[in-house]
Structures are given as structure tokens and as C-alpha cells.
Motif scaffolding. Structure first.
Motif, mmCIF file in Angstrom:
data_model
loop_
_atom_site.group_PDB
_atom_site.id
_atom_site.type_symbol
_atom_site.label_atom_id
_atom_site.label_comp_id
_atom_site.label_asym_id
_atom_site.label_seq_id
_atom_site.Cartn_x
_atom_site.Cartn_y
_atom_site.Cartn_z
ATOM 1 N N GLY A 45 -11.182 8.505 34.375
ATOM 2 C CA GLY A 45 -12.428 9.120 34.821
ATOM 3 C C GLY A 45 -13.593 8.836 33.891
ATOM 4 N N CYS A 46 -13.395 9.019 32.599
ATOM 5 C CA CYS A 46 -14.464 8.745 31.627
ATOM 6 C C CYS A 46 -14.825 7.267 31.603
ATOM 7 N N GLY A 47 -13.813 6.424 31.694
ATOM 8 C CA GLY A 47 -14.069 4.983 31.679
ATOM 9 C C GLY A 47 -14.868 4.531 32.880
ATOM 10 N N LEU A 48 -14.540 5.045 34.059
ATOM 11 C CA LEU A 48 -15.290 4.654 35.252
ATOM 12 C C LEU A 48 -16.725 5.173 35.222
ATOM 13 N N PHE A 49 -16.916 6.382 34.729
ATOM 14 C CA PHE A 49 -18.286 6.891 34.584
ATOM 15 C C PHE A 49 -19.073 6.051 33.587
ATOM 16 N N ALA A 50 -18.449 5.688 32.479
ATOM 17 C CA ALA A 50 -19.129 4.856 31.483
ATOM 18 C C ALA A 50 -19.496 3.496 32.072
ATOM 19 N N LEU A 51 -18.596 2.900 32.833
ATOM 20 C CA LEU A 51 -18.900 1.618 33.466
ATOM 21 C C LEU A 51 -20.048 1.734 34.459
ATOM 22 N N ALA A 52 -20.093 2.828 35.197
ATOM 23 C CA ALA A 52 -21.190 3.024 36.147
ATOM 24 C C ALA A 52 -22.529 3.145 35.417
ATOM 25 N N PHE A 53 -22.559 3.887 34.317
ATOM 26 C CA PHE A 53 -23.800 4.022 33.559
ATOM 27 C C PHE A 53 -24.208 2.713 32.910
ATOM 28 N N PHE A 54 -23.266 1.977 32.346
ATOM 29 C CA PHE A 54 -23.587 0.698 31.722
ATOM 30 C C PHE A 54 -24.056 -0.310 32.759
ATOM 31 N N SER A 55 -23.467 -0.289 33.942
ATOM 32 C CA SER A 55 -23.878 -1.194 35.004
ATOM 33 C C SER A 55 -25.306 -0.886 35.442
ATOM 34 N N ASP A 56 -25.630 0.382 35.548
ATOM 35 C CA ASP A 56 -26.977 0.778 35.944
ATOM 36 C C ASP A 56 -28.000 0.367 34.892
ATOM 37 N N LYS A 57 -27.670 0.562 33.635
ATOM 38 C CA LYS A 57 -28.606 0.237 32.552
ATOM 39 C C LYS A 57 -28.792 -1.265 32.359
ATOM 40 N N SER A 58 -27.782 -2.062 32.721
ATOM 41 C CA SER A 58 -27.869 -3.501 32.485
ATOM 42 C C SER A 58 -28.712 -4.226 33.522
ATOM 43 N N GLY A 59 -28.962 -3.591 34.665
ATOM 44 C CA GLY A 59 -29.781 -4.221 35.692
ATOM 45 C C GLY A 59 -28.991 -4.951 36.757
ATOM 46 N N HIS A 60 -27.678 -4.983 36.648
ATOM 47 C CA HIS A 60 -26.868 -5.667 37.661
ATOM 48 C C HIS A 60 -26.975 -4.988 39.016
ATOM 49 N N ASP A 61 -27.121 -3.678 39.035
ATOM 50 C CA ASP A 61 -27.246 -2.959 40.297
ATOM 51 C C ASP A 61 -28.545 -3.327 41.011
ATOM 52 N N ASP A 62 -29.605 -3.544 40.257
ATOM 53 C CA ASP A 62 -30.881 -3.935 40.862
ATOM 54 C C ASP A 62 -30.784 -5.305 41.514
ATOM 55 N N ASP A 63 -30.060 -6.225 40.877
ATOM 56 C CA ASP A 63 -29.890 -7.558 41.448
ATOM 57 C C ASP A 63 -29.171 -7.491 42.792
ATOM 58 N N VAL A 64 -28.144 -6.680 42.878
ATOM 59 C CA VAL A 64 -27.392 -6.543 44.127
ATOM 60 C C VAL A 64 -28.244 -5.867 45.186
ATOM 61 N N THR A 65 -28.972 -4.823 44.806
ATOM 62 C CA THR A 65 -29.825 -4.116 45.758
ATOM 63 C C THR A 65 -30.904 -5.037 46.299
ATOM 64 N N ASP A 66 -31.536 -5.816 45.437
ATOM 65 C CA ASP A 66 -32.575 -6.738 45.875
ATOM 66 C C ASP A 66 -32.027 -7.812 46.799
ATOM 67 N N THR A 67 -30.806 -8.243 46.570
ATOM 68 C CA THR A 67 -30.213 -9.295 47.388
ATOM 69 C C THR A 67 -29.805 -8.783 48.757
ATOM 70 N N THR A 68 -29.355 -7.545 48.837
ATOM 71 C CA THR A 68 -28.811 -7.026 50.094
ATOM 72 C C THR A 68 -29.823 -6.296 50.961
#
Length: 73
Positions: A45-68
Motif C-alpha cells: 500500500g505505501c509503495g503504490l501510494f509513493a509510486l503514484a505521487f512520484f509519477s505525478d511529480k515527474s510529469g509522466h501523467d501530464d504526457d499521457v493526459t495530453d496524448t489521450t
């Protein structure tokens, strides 16, 4: 960060074992199942939450959102 997650897992497991002892449900099978279940669940649980926060902060989520998203031109 991983050290803190491991410490949280150990503390949660210790708390669950104290609860088992207080409720007089102390057996070898219960202890093994509690240690594995609580520790692994807390780490996961902690690991998945940490990955979600790190993914959001790194900008990868924005790239996917912009593409889709559909553009209105």
C-alpha cells in the motif's frame, strides 16, 4: 523513503501482534499469517501510494493526459 515505509510496516506488524496477544489469539499459525499479511500489505500500500505521487511529480501523467485527450481545433 523506503526505510520509512519499512519502519511503518514493522510498527504496524508489531501493533497487530500486540492485538493478537491481548485478544488471546496467540498461535504459531496466527503469528505467521499476521506477520506476512500485515507487513506485505503495508509495504504494498505505501509503495503504490509513493509510486503514484512520484509519477505525478515527474510529469509522466501530464504526457499521457495530453496524448489521450481530444483536441478541438
Amino acid at each position: 523513503m523506503l526505510k520509512w515505509i519499512a519502519v511503518i510496516g514493522v510498527l504496524m506488524t508489531a501493533g497487530a501482534l500486540m492485538y493478537l496477544y491481548a485478544m488471546d489469539a496467540w498461535s504459531a499459525h496466527a503469528v505467521i499469517a499476521t506477520v506476512l499479511g500485515v507487513f506485505v500489505s503495508t509495504l504494498l500500500g505505501c509503495g503504490l501510494f509513493a509510486l503514484a505521487f512520484f509519477s505525478d511529480k515527474s510529469g509522466h501523467d501530464d504526457d499521457v493526459t495530453d496524448t489521450t485527450t481530444k483536441r478541438k481545433d
